[in-house]
Design a protein around this motif. Structure first.
Motif, PDB file in Angstrom:
ATOM      1  N   ILE A   1     -10.073 -23.934  16.130  1.00 36.26           N
ATOM      2  CA  ILE A   1     -10.984 -22.949  15.548  1.00 36.26           C
ATOM      3  C   ILE A   1     -11.069 -23.112  14.038  1.00 36.26           C
ATOM      4  O   ILE A   1     -12.160 -23.067  13.465  1.00 36.26           O
ATOM      5  CB  ILE A   1     -10.568 -21.530  15.970  1.00 36.26           C
TER       6      ILE A   1
ATOM      7  N   PHE B   1     -13.116 -25.899  13.474  1.00 35.86           N
ATOM      8  CA  PHE B   1     -14.534 -25.598  13.656  1.00 35.86           C
ATOM      9  C   PHE B   1     -15.120 -24.891  12.442  1.00 35.86           C
ATOM     10  O   PHE B   1     -16.288 -25.069  12.114  1.00 35.86           O
ATOM     11  CB  PHE B   1     -14.736 -24.744  14.915  1.00 35.86           C
ATOM     12  N   ILE B   2     -14.288 -24.090  11.768  1.00 34.03           N
ATOM     13  CA  ILE B   2     -14.776 -23.437  10.553  1.00 34.03           C
ATOM     14  C   ILE B   2     -15.215 -24.489   9.544  1.00 34.03           C
ATOM     15  O   ILE B   2     -16.313 -24.440   8.988  1.00 34.03           O
ATOM     16  CB  ILE B   2     -13.686 -22.524   9.960  1.00 34.03           C
TER      17      ILE B   2
ATOM     18  N   GLU C   1     -18.395 -26.482  10.859  1.00 35.55           N
ATOM     19  CA  GLU C   1     -19.681 -25.863  10.577  1.00 35.55           C
ATOM     20  C   GLU C   1     -19.922 -25.778   9.076  1.00 35.55           C
ATOM     21  O   GLU C   1     -21.053 -25.833   8.616  1.00 35.55           O
ATOM     22  CB  GLU C   1     -19.704 -24.448  11.152  1.00 35.55           C
TER      23      GLU C   1
ATOM     24  N   ASP D   1     -22.352 -29.046  17.799  1.00 37.75           N
ATOM     25  CA  ASP D   1     -21.456 -27.883  17.819  1.00 37.75           C
ATOM     26  C   ASP D   1     -21.467 -27.191  19.168  1.00 37.75           C
ATOM     27  O   ASP D   1     -20.453 -26.646  19.612  1.00 37.75           O
ATOM     28  CB  ASP D   1     -21.875 -26.870  16.746  1.00 37.75           C
ATOM     29  N   PHE D   2     -22.617 -27.227  19.777  1.00 41.67           N
ATOM     30  CA  PHE D   2     -22.767 -26.667  21.120  1.00 41.67           C
ATOM     31  C   PHE D   2     -21.709 -27.266  22.048  1.00 41.67           C
ATOM     32  O   PHE D   2     -21.000 -26.549  22.760  1.00 41.67           O
ATOM     33  CB  PHE D   2     -24.199 -26.991  21.577  1.00 41.67           C
TER      34      PHE D   2
ATOM     35  N   LEU E   1     -18.053 -26.283  20.859  1.00 42.74           N
ATOM     36  CA  LEU E   1     -17.686 -24.911  21.224  1.00 42.74           C
ATOM     37  C   LEU E   1     -17.359 -24.810  22.707  1.00 42.74           C
ATOM     38  O   LEU E   1     -16.384 -24.173  23.099  1.00 42.74           O
ATOM     39  CB  LEU E   1     -18.832 -23.961  20.884  1.00 42.74           C
TER      40      LEU E   1
ATOM     41  N   VAL F   1     -13.998 -25.968  23.330  1.00 39.56           N
ATOM     42  CA  VAL F   1     -12.969 -25.011  22.908  1.00 39.56           C
ATOM     43  C   VAL F   1     -12.870 -23.861  23.913  1.00 39.56           C
ATOM     44  O   VAL F   1     -11.775 -23.421  24.268  1.00 39.56           O
ATOM     45  CB  VAL F   1     -13.275 -24.496  21.487  1.00 39.56           C
TER      46      VAL F   1
ATOM     47  N   LEU G   1     -22.408 -18.460  11.480  1.00 41.33           N
ATOM     48  CA  LEU G   1     -21.627 -19.517  10.857  1.00 41.33           C
ATOM     49  C   LEU G   1     -20.192 -19.022  10.693  1.00 41.33           C
ATOM     50  O   LEU G   1     -19.984 -17.873  10.358  1.00 41.33           O
ATOM     51  CB  LEU G   1     -22.226 -19.849   9.492  1.00 41.33           C
ATOM     52  N   PRO G   2     -19.202 -19.882  10.910  1.00 40.61           N
ATOM     53  CA  PRO G   2     -17.820 -19.438  10.743  1.00 40.61           C
ATOM     54  C   PRO G   2     -17.561 -18.895   9.333  1.00 40.61           C
ATOM     55  O   PRO G   2     -18.191 -19.352   8.374  1.00 40.61           O
ATOM     56  CB  PRO G   2     -17.012 -20.717  10.966  1.00 40.61           C
TER      57      PRO G   2
ATOM     58  N   LEU H   1     -25.309 -20.386  25.308  1.00 39.33           N
ATOM     59  CA  LEU H   1     -24.931 -21.071  24.074  1.00 39.33           C
ATOM     60  C   LEU H   1     -26.099 -21.843  23.470  1.00 39.33           C
ATOM     61  O   LEU H   1     -26.090 -22.162  22.281  1.00 39.33           O
ATOM     62  CB  LEU H   1     -23.749 -22.005  24.353  1.00 39.33           C
TER      63      LEU H   1
ATOM     64  N   ILE I   1     -27.448 -20.715  20.126  1.00 42.46           N
ATOM     65  CA  ILE I   1     -26.986 -21.023  18.762  1.00 42.46           C
ATOM     66  C   ILE I   1     -27.844 -22.117  18.154  1.00 42.46           C
ATOM     67  O   ILE I   1     -28.038 -22.173  16.955  1.00 42.46           O
ATOM     68  CB  ILE I   1     -25.484 -21.385  18.682  1.00 42.46           C
TER      69      ILE I   1
END
Lengths: 636, 106, 499
Positions: free
Chosen positions: A141, A144-145, A148, A182-183, A186, A189, C398-399, C426, C429
């Motif tokens: 995670i 992932f921050i 993105e 990202d799809f 995610l 994850v 966005l994170p 999803l 997004i």
């Protein structure tokens, strides 16, 4: 915990501070101050990274927890930083190259407004911050921050000159393509959380045996989709060449130090998962190879200096994925490192050329720059040699390692890989020849203004050139020097789990030294012929008005991939949305709602006719109704 | 005397009232017919109250008779309002024929 | 903290805005009205904050307090403040000052009535989130809707009458179905006895009596739909959504903010407070239908959003997509998902109010909100652009912005329910990035045109309002734990119903 690694939070925090100071103070700060703050924080991060690297080298690795990001009954995600061999190498690359790019930018962007200048540095700092989070995160995670975050920063930087709609369109494209990746990331994850209830690397890798084969294949495929988006592989590579719309230092940053290497990092980080999923590995190798070839073919025919470099990046990334696909994780990371050196060098060199040419990027209008720009020329030549895989430059060692591993897996991989290496040598020296050799083909004004760039530009070039030269020596293959591959020894703990697995399966085959020499000789000689031919041919380049024909035209138009995507995906989706908006929403659903309204209206109008206004008629109705009620009450 | 007689009488009065209301067009006659129906109901109330009377409790069942007084008072008030309306009607349209009064339609 | 003080919080949260609203009607001067409304909303915010800090975080019945209201039919004025209620009352309390500050320069005819109605709406919303008695809940449900009807129909845009009529018919149909459901439920509840054991009323409207009512599967099935449609209209869930874009487009922007930021949460709240715990059997039976509708809504609204030219409609469809995700996750009833919904209900409110403020600022200056007519706003209003970009990226989760944690947990919950649902949901997004970035590009980037060349940078008070939004975005984005802590008991109680 009194571990000295506790201070690693400073590494991403300093660039964040730089971002905030430059971003908020963009009206007050002078350009010099902005430059000092922007580069200074990265330098400080770099120094801490060096310290951390030395610690790691002495065997001090750790996962440091700062606070709980999410802590609920169903999911615990700590704000953890994982400092080990892999992340420390990436830290060095990111902050080191990042710092050089910052220094370079102080000069390159000097003509911008003071406000825009500060904004640019703020974005650069944020970019470095995101990338640092990405590689330091102790779980998927946090990764992932950063993942993105770099997408966001690339969006902001590609669209930095936002007046031009092309730039912002390229920015949008980059972000959206990344989102498609990202799809996948995610979903992978979520899959991990659903099966293991955690995203911490340690916990995941230790419990990897709890996952079924389907789980692992599914998760790795999805993670790979994430990598495809971020690291610009087929079919999502088209954003990267378009990303050239941004200022040149940004291209250098995206291509060399950050962003596109994220996918490689992620797969290297999760190597055990991928080693356990042979199907995914095969796919990675094939896609990597295909990307390498396709991008190299496109690069053969591009005339924009930055576009050639962009496609060469896509192609080199393909190599790295080939390495990952055949299980040469060290090789892939090694190539990330050497590629960072020479690609940063090439981009910054190209930037220096563009700067001298007054913004001109078309190579057909360059030529003969050798005599005007000595340092740029020399450093650029070194970069070209490195990327072409000439020994003893850095690119040779890393590329060779990947190719050797590919040969053990499947000789066809090697064959295609070598072919790509020849093409690489060819197009890089086509670029070199068209730019630096021959006669100047630009306007008289441009020729008059040609000059060597200032120190802030040439010094980073020189440093990078040295690195591109010697950077490969940390990974000298076993055949040349026993124990020469120090990188492999250093990274050993990261890939230990995978190596053991491969060893138990008995898949690992060693190449004999003779074969290895033969392979090397083939690739080097081939590339040498290609580069000499190209340099020779294009030093005599004459601009011709003749249209490209046949395959050349297809290549110049990048295989028409953008057009195909547009026709196959974008347009149908647009017309489908239009259909939903105009037909389903307005006609069907709203039509139904309004229809109910109209029906009620119509019905009321009919019933109204009963109301005659005659009092006695009402009375009669009333009496009849009462009688009916009576009858019901009495007889039913 | 059996209660039935009272009921039949009240029924007859009520029916006369209804038929009058339905068939006549003169507002005053309609009004009188309504009063007739009202009094049919009053008659029933009184009759039933008498029927339920208990020797031991002389006041039992007297509620209905009191009720009737109330109704008569209200009816008197209603008559005064009703007649006033009819008079106003006559002044405005010079007729008390209810068939002319179909303004409710719009 | 003293128990006596704790129990007054729910009442204060309802009655303070109610009284403040009634007082507002008496004011004459516009400036006084505005200051008074702002002041009272800030006081409400303080009460709400105090309720979070001082009142202990107990489960639903913990902070309940009853007044006899209609004793003999078993209805009482009973309000309670649990974690979910606390988050939503905080959202309500925080939104109104932001709205008032952001629209401070707007002028309304009969400002006293406008602001009075706004505050009454606030009281109604508070009541909805606090009521633990079905009749009281219904009462506040309507109290919140009726002032909005007048606000839209008196101060709205050109087609306001049609739009508000549609809004009213839609929501009222839903409400009446719910009323039927409430009455039927009421008749199924157990008799109420007082402490001495004597019978007080045959049935009760109290929340716990409703929870404990014995219902057969068939009864639950019917009641589920009565309540579901009421809540689905409010959220709204596809295909009950078409009132929303029209109403958002036609309402005055501050009312749109209330509608989209807070009022849609009434539907989500209703599902979690009333529908799920009352009809677990029916939820288990119909969960797939509800989720498929919600997910269809997500993709459908996202695709339609890419086609919108009106900024307000764009945001409206984007909101439908976001709410669809929350509703789908609620019906999936996974713990991680519900935890995500809790935090997302708050954050969605903040983000969408931020977006409306930006649209309002542009529309106020230029008089248009068509994407095709705007261009290059960033050159003229860089601060507005920066703030908008942050909010836009929060809108696409966005994170490190607030929406990420919620959406991440929600998708994760949905994934655990059914992989394919999560995959389809999803997609949003990607689509969200498409329409949001497209809007940013068209409106804010590029060259200025004749219209936008006249644009000026926003004023300080507007910057403050937007900055509060942005700060909230980052605070809850980087450290979401406080909200997660606040609601964990509510979620745990809810999840046990489905074990």
């Amino acid at each position: 915990m009194s571990n000295t690694l506790q201070i690693v939070w400073l590494i991403p925090f300093l660039p964040l501070i730089g971002f905030l100071v430059n971003g908020l103070g963009r009206k007050q700060l002078s350009k010099t101050l902005v430059g000092i703050i922007g580069s200074g924080v990265i330098l400080a991060s770099f120094l801490i990274s060096v310290f951390v690297f030395l610690q790691v080298k002495n065997g001090n690795t750790a996962v440091v927890n700062y606070f709980d990001f999410i802590n609920t009954a169903s999911l615990k995600v700590g704000f953890n930083f994982q400092i080990d061999q892999l992340s420390s190498i990436f830290l060095l690359i990111i902050t080191g190259i990042g710092f050089l790019i910052h220094v370079y930018s102080t000069s390159y962007m000097h003509e911008e407004d003071s406000k825009d200048f500060a904004k640019f540095f703020a974005y650069l700092n944020l970019f470095i911050f995101s990338m640092l989070l990405l590689v330091m995160g102790g779980n998927y995670i946090i990764m992932f921050i950063g993942w993105e975050g770099v997408g966001l920063c690339s969006y902001l930087l590609i669209g930095f000159w936002f007046k031009d709609a092309n730039n912002t369109a390229a920015a949008n494209k980059a972000f959206i393509m990344n989102r498609i990746g990202d799809f996948g990331f995610l979903l992978a994850v979520f899959w991990l959380i659903a099966k293991l209830g955690t995203t911490d690397y340690h916990a995941v890798f230790e419990n990897v045996s709890k996952l079924s084969a389907t789980d692992i294949t599914g998760i790795t495929m999805l993670l790979f989709l994430g990598a495809i988006g971020k690291s610009a592989q087929i079919p999502l590579y088209t954003w990267l060449p378009d990303a050239m719309a941004g200022p040149t230092p940004v291209s250098a940053l995206i291509h060399a130090a950050t962003m596109v290497t994220a996918g490689i990092y992620m797969i290297a980080r999760s190597n055990i998962l991928f080693t356990m999923a042979p199907a995914t590995q095969a796919l990675i190798a094939v896609i990597g190879l295909a990307t390498a070839v396709v991008a190299a073919t496109i690069a053969l025919k591009q005339n924009d200096i930055k576009k050639v470099l962009a496609y060469s990046t896509v192609s080199q990334l393909g190599y790295m994925f080939l390495g990952l696909g055949v299980g040469a994780y060290t090789g892939a990371v090694f190539h990330v490192m050497t590629h960072a050196f020479f690609k940063a060098l090439l981009f910054l060199g190209a930037g220096s050329v563009i700067h001298a040419m007054g913004g001109e990027q078309d190579m057909r209008k360059m030529g003969g720059l050798k005599k005007y720009m000595g340092i740029t020329h020399i450093t650029f030549l070194l970069g070209c040699l490195a990327i072409a895989g000439m020994p003893p430059f850095s690119g040779f060692f890393s590329k060779d390692e990947i190719l050797a591993a590919a040969f053990t897996k499947n000789p066809i991989y090697w064959g295609v890989g070598v072919l790509t290496a020849f093409m690489t040598a060819f197009y890089m020296f086509r670029l070199y020849g068209m730019t630096f050799l021959g006669k100047f083909r630009g306007t008289h004004d441009q020729e008059h203004h040609l000059h060597e760039s200032p120190l802030a530009i040439t010094i980073p070039l020189i440093i990078l050139a040295i690195l591109a030269f010697v950077g490969g020596w940390v990974g000298i293959p076993e055949v040349f020097m026993h124990g020469g591959h120090r990188l492999e020894a250093f990274l050993e703990p990261i890939f230990a789990q995978s190596n053991i697995l491969v060893a138990t399966l008995g898949e690992k085959q060693e190449l004999s030294h003779t074969t290895e020499y033969a392979l090397m000789a083939t690739s080097v000689i081939g590339a040498l012929i290609a580069l000499l031919y190209a340099a020779n041919k294009f030093s005599k380049y004459q601009a011709s008005t003749q249209e490209e024909t046949g395959i050349g035209r297809v290549l110049a138009n990048k295989w028409y991939v953008d057009e195909i995507y547009d026709a196959v995906i974008v347009k149908p989706l647009k017309s489908f949305s239009g259909f939903l908006n105009n037909i389903i929403e307005k006609k069907a659903i709203d039509g139904f709602v309004n229809g109910v309204g109209r029906a009620v209206n119509y019905g009321s109008r009919q019933i109204r006719l009963l109301q005659t206004g005659q009092v006695s008629a009402y009375m009669l109705l009333m009496v009849v109704a009462i009688l009916i009620l009576f009858i019901i009450q009495l007889f039913l | 005397m059996p209660i039935n007689y009272y009921i039949f009488l009240a029924l007859a009065l009520f029916c006369i009232g209804i038929i009058g209301v339905l068939t006549r067009r003169n507002a005053i006659i309609i009004f009188m017919c309504i009063e007739l129906m009202l009094n049919a109901a009053n008659l029933l109330l009184v009759a039933f109250s008498k029927m339920h009377v208990d020797v031991n409790q002389p006041t039992a069942g007297s509620d209905a008779q009191i009720f009737v007084f109330f109704i008569m008072v209200v009816a008197a008030a209603e008559v005064s309002v009703g007649l006033a309306i009819i008079v106003m009607l006559y002044r405005n349209i010079h007729s008390v024929d209810v068939n002319f009064l179909n303004r409710l339609k719009n | 903290m003293d128990q006596n003080i704790s129990v007054t919080f729910p009442h204060a949260l309802i009655f303070f805005p109610l009284l403040a609203g009634l007082i507002t009607f008496l004011f004459k001067k516009d400036a006084a009205v505005k200051s008074w409304a702002l002041l009272s909303s800030i006081i409400t915010l303080c009460i709400s904050l105090a309720s979070i800090v001082y009142a202990s975080n107990k489960a639903l019945s913990g902070l309940a307090f009853n007044y006899e209201w209609l004793k003999y039919i078993g209805a009482s004025f009973s309000v309670s403040l649990d974690g979910m209620g606390r988050v939503l009352t905080l959202l309500t309390a925080i939104s109104f000052p932001i709205i008032f500050v952001a629209t401070y320069t707007n002028t309304y005819k009969n400002a006293n009535i406008f602001y009075g109605l706004m505050l009454l709406t606030q009281a109604g919303l508070m009541g909805v989130f606090l009521a633990s008695d079905a009749l009281l809940f219904y009462f506040f449900w309507e109290l919140a809707i009726i002032p909005v009807y007048f606000l839209c129909s008196r101060w709205g845009g050109e087609k306001r009458i049609q739009a508000t009529f549609k809004f009213f018919i839609y929501t009222f149909t839903g409400s009446l179905l719910m009323l039927v459901g409430i009455i039927y439920m009421y008749l199924q509840t157990a008799p109420v006895h007082d402490v001495a054991g004597t019978l007080v009323s045959e049935h009760s409207f109290a929340l716990n009596y409703f929870y404990e009512a014995q219902l057969s599967q068939t009864q639950q099935n019917w009641l589920f739909w009565l309540f579901f449609i009421a809540f689905a209209v409010k959220m709204p869930v596809f295909p009950f959504h078409t009132w929303q874009p029209d109403t958002y487009e036609q309402s005055p922007t501050s009312v749109t903010m209330v509608l989209s930021g807070i009022m849609v949460k009434m539907g989500l709240f209703g599902v979690m407070r009333w529908l799920l715990p009352m009809f677990p059997l029916a939820v288990a039976k119909f969960d797939n239908i509800a989720i498929i509708l919600s997910i269809t809504g997500i993709v459908y609204a996202s695709l339609i959003a890419t086609k919108q030219d009106d900024l307000k409609r764009l945001v409206a469809y984007s909101s439908i997509a976001h709410i669809g995700l929350m509703s789908a996750t609620i019906f999936a009833t996974k713990q991680i998902g519900l935890e995500g919904v809790m935090i997302q209900m708050f954050n969605h409110g903040i983000n969408i109010i931020g977006l409306w403020i930006v649209i309002d600022l542009i529309e106020k200056q230029l008089g248009v909100r068509k994407i095709s007519q705007l261009s290059g706003v960033a050159h003229k209003a860089p601060i507005l652009t920066i703030l908008l970009v942050v909010i836009a990226f929060a809108n696409i989760a966005l994170p490190l912005t607030n929406a990420f944690v919620g959406e991440f947990m929600m998708f994760s919950g949905l994934f655990q329910f059914n992989t394919w649902y999560a995959v389809i949901a999803l997609l949003s997004i990607i689509l969200a990035a498409v329409y949001t970035l497209n809007m940013v590009q068209k409106v804010f980037y590029g060259e200025t045109n004749a219209l936008t060349a006249t644009l000026k940078e926003i004023t300080v008070s507007q910057q403050i309002a937007l900055s509060i939004v942005v700060v909230a975005i980052f605070l809850t984005g980087i450290y979401p734990q406080p909200i997660l802590n606040l609601t964990k008991d509510t979620v745990a109680a809810l999840v046990t119903k489905f074990k």
